[in-house]
Enzyme design. Structure first.
Site, PDB file in Angstrom:
ATOM      1  N   LYS A   1       0.843  -1.214   0.000  1.00  0.00           N
ATOM      2  CA  LYS A   1       0.000   0.000   0.000  1.00  0.00           C
ATOM      3  C   LYS A   1       0.880   1.267   0.000  1.00  0.00           C
ATOM      4  O   LYS A   1       0.651   2.186  -0.781  1.00  0.00           O
ATOM      5  CB  LYS A   1      -0.946  -0.002   1.224  1.00  0.00           C
ATOM      6  N   THR A   2       1.891   1.270   0.864  1.00  0.00           N
ATOM      7  CA  THR A   2       2.793   2.429   0.917  1.00  0.00           C
ATOM      8  C   THR A   2       3.567   2.546  -0.395  1.00  0.00           C
ATOM      9  O   THR A   2       3.732   3.648  -0.938  1.00  0.00           O
ATOM     10  CB  THR A   2       3.796   2.281   2.082  1.00  0.00           C
TER      11      THR A   2
ATOM     12  N   ASP B   1      -0.932   5.936   7.199  1.00  0.00           N
ATOM     13  CA  ASP B   1      -1.018   4.482   7.363  1.00  0.00           C
ATOM     14  C   ASP B   1      -1.870   4.178   8.593  1.00  0.00           C
ATOM     15  O   ASP B   1      -1.972   5.007   9.498  1.00  0.00           O
ATOM     16  CB  ASP B   1       0.408   3.931   7.542  1.00  0.00           C
TER      17      ASP B   1
ATOM     18  N   THR C   1      -5.568  -1.933   7.318  1.00  0.00           N
ATOM     19  CA  THR C   1      -5.745  -3.378   7.253  1.00  0.00           C
ATOM     20  C   THR C   1      -7.172  -3.713   7.672  1.00  0.00           C
ATOM     21  O   THR C   1      -7.593  -4.848   7.592  1.00  0.00           O
ATOM     22  CB  THR C   1      -4.759  -4.079   8.215  1.00  0.00           C
TER      23      THR C   1
ATOM     24  N   ARG D   1       6.213  -8.302   1.014  1.00  0.00           N
ATOM     25  CA  ARG D   1       7.113  -7.912   2.113  1.00  0.00           C
ATOM     26  C   ARG D   1       7.787  -9.153   2.698  1.00  0.00           C
ATOM     27  O   ARG D   1       8.982  -9.143   2.999  1.00  0.00           O
ATOM     28  CB  ARG D   1       6.343  -7.164   3.209  1.00  0.00           C
TER      29      ARG D   1
END
Ligand code: ADE
Length: 358
Positions: free
Chosen positions: A83-84, A128, A177, A236
């Protein structure tokens, strides 16, 4: 008096501040910058999420043609899906700066006010874990998102005055999330809402090969695929595993990651064929062995395996649910028959276990 600006940003006729790409300073001497250096900066380099990428490209193209900032965007989905990274790609494609923060860092009203007031026209503010924003910060954000104003109050009780302070037009990108925990009014202020999906094995193998290339790690196609299989659909995790496996490859072999090197290293790291680690397996085993397969409440699970509820809900469960090993029911968590099979637990084991308890 110096007439040289301290950065080479420039304004368009619609007052959008664009970055001058020629002078983008990047120091590579810290871990953070190194992490950033493996982040893709363009849609071409960003692997996966293809449907989302296509709609974003069109949205960006349209915003650029109109010389307007993008609508506010909300990305939701399990952690580690990029997302980032995607927010960074959007900023890069729009040619604007991005300010990255997270909701827990915006505890006091002055934190969010300070950031909003420091934004320049067109810039992107990335928040975030936006579901963790407190009520006061949320209410400061509403007029800022909707009309690009801050409503400030001065004075006390009867003399209180509200001052509308204009802000430059900006784009808020929120990431969460837990989309369900966002308040309705906040969710409604995002023009575009998208879910990020788990990655396929093919996509993860590409992410792994790309990262290995940047890190100068030699890897075979089968080696990349072996790591991809155990990366829980999450880039990740895939990127972390490449580094861990590369350590093994270097110390125990000739440095090259082959299928065998990858599998042997991941076995030593106790990451199984589904990518589950010891915490995931203890969670499933606990439900099977102590609670007859469930249902059992998440608080009970957390206390028994010594993890906090948030880690279980945000980190462990999304993949266990997606892999069909766990179910969420109104009465708690239940494991599926696939979880018994995966852990190699048979009916006979369960009966033996029961006779020990009775
Ligand atoms: N690293 C993390 N996420 C990635 C992605 N989606 N594509 C390429 N590299 C990545």
């Amino acid at each position: 008096m110096s007439i040289i600006p301290d950065n080479n940003d420039f304004k368009t006729e619609h007052n959008i501040t664009r970055k001058n790409p020629v002078v983008k300073a990047e120091s590579l001497d810290s871990d953070k910058n190194f992490e950033n250096s493996i982040r893709p900066k363009s849609f071409e380099a960003y692997i996966g999420q293809s449907a989302l990428k296509e709609t974003l490209k069109i949205t960006i193209e349209a915003a650029k043609k109109r010389e307007q900032p993008l609508d506010h965007l909300l990305f939701y989905g399990p952690p580690g899906l990029g997302k980032t990274t995607l927010a960074g790609v959007i900023a890069e494609q729009m040619g604007v700066n991005i300010r990255i923060t997270s909701a827990p860092a915006l505890e006091r009203p002055r934190d969010i006010i300070g950031i909003l007031m420091s934004l320049k026209g067109g810039e992107i503010l990335f928040i975030d874990e936006i579901h963790r924003l407190n009520k006061v910060a949320e209410e400061i954000l509403y007029p800022a998102m909707e009309d690009f104003f801050l409503d400030m109050t001065t004075g006390k009780s009867q003399t209180v005055k509200t001052l509308r302070v204009p802000l430059p037009k900006f784009t808020l990108i929120g990431a969460t999330t837990k989309a369900g925990e966002l308040s309705g009014p906040l969710r409604d202020r995002f023009g575009i809402i998208h879910r990020l999906e788990f990655y396929t094995e093919d996509e993860l193998a590409k992410v792994i090969t790309r990262t290995a290339g940047i890190l100068n790690i030699e890897i075979t196609e089968e080696g990349a695929r072996a790591i991809a299989k155990r990366s829980r659909g999450t880039p990740r995790i895939a990127n972390r595993l490449v580094k861990r496996v590369s350590d093994f490859a270097l110390v125990k072999h000739d440095g090259k990651i082959t299928e065998k090197v990858a599998n042997d290293s991941l076995d030593i790291l106790k990451i199984d064929a589904f990518g589950l680690d010891t915490t995931d397996r203890s969670l499933l085993k606990l439900i099977i062995e102590k609670y007859d397969g469930g249902p059992v409440g998440v608080e009970t699970i957390a206390a028994a395996i010594g993890e906090d509820v948030r880690t279980i809900e945000d980190v462990c469960e999304p993949y266990l649910l997606q892999a069909g090993l766990l179910q969420r029911t109104p009465r708690g968590r239940k494991v599926s028959p696939a979880a018994y099979r995966h852990l190699g637990i048979t009916d006979r084991d369960i009966n033996d276990q029961k006779s020990l308890w009775n």
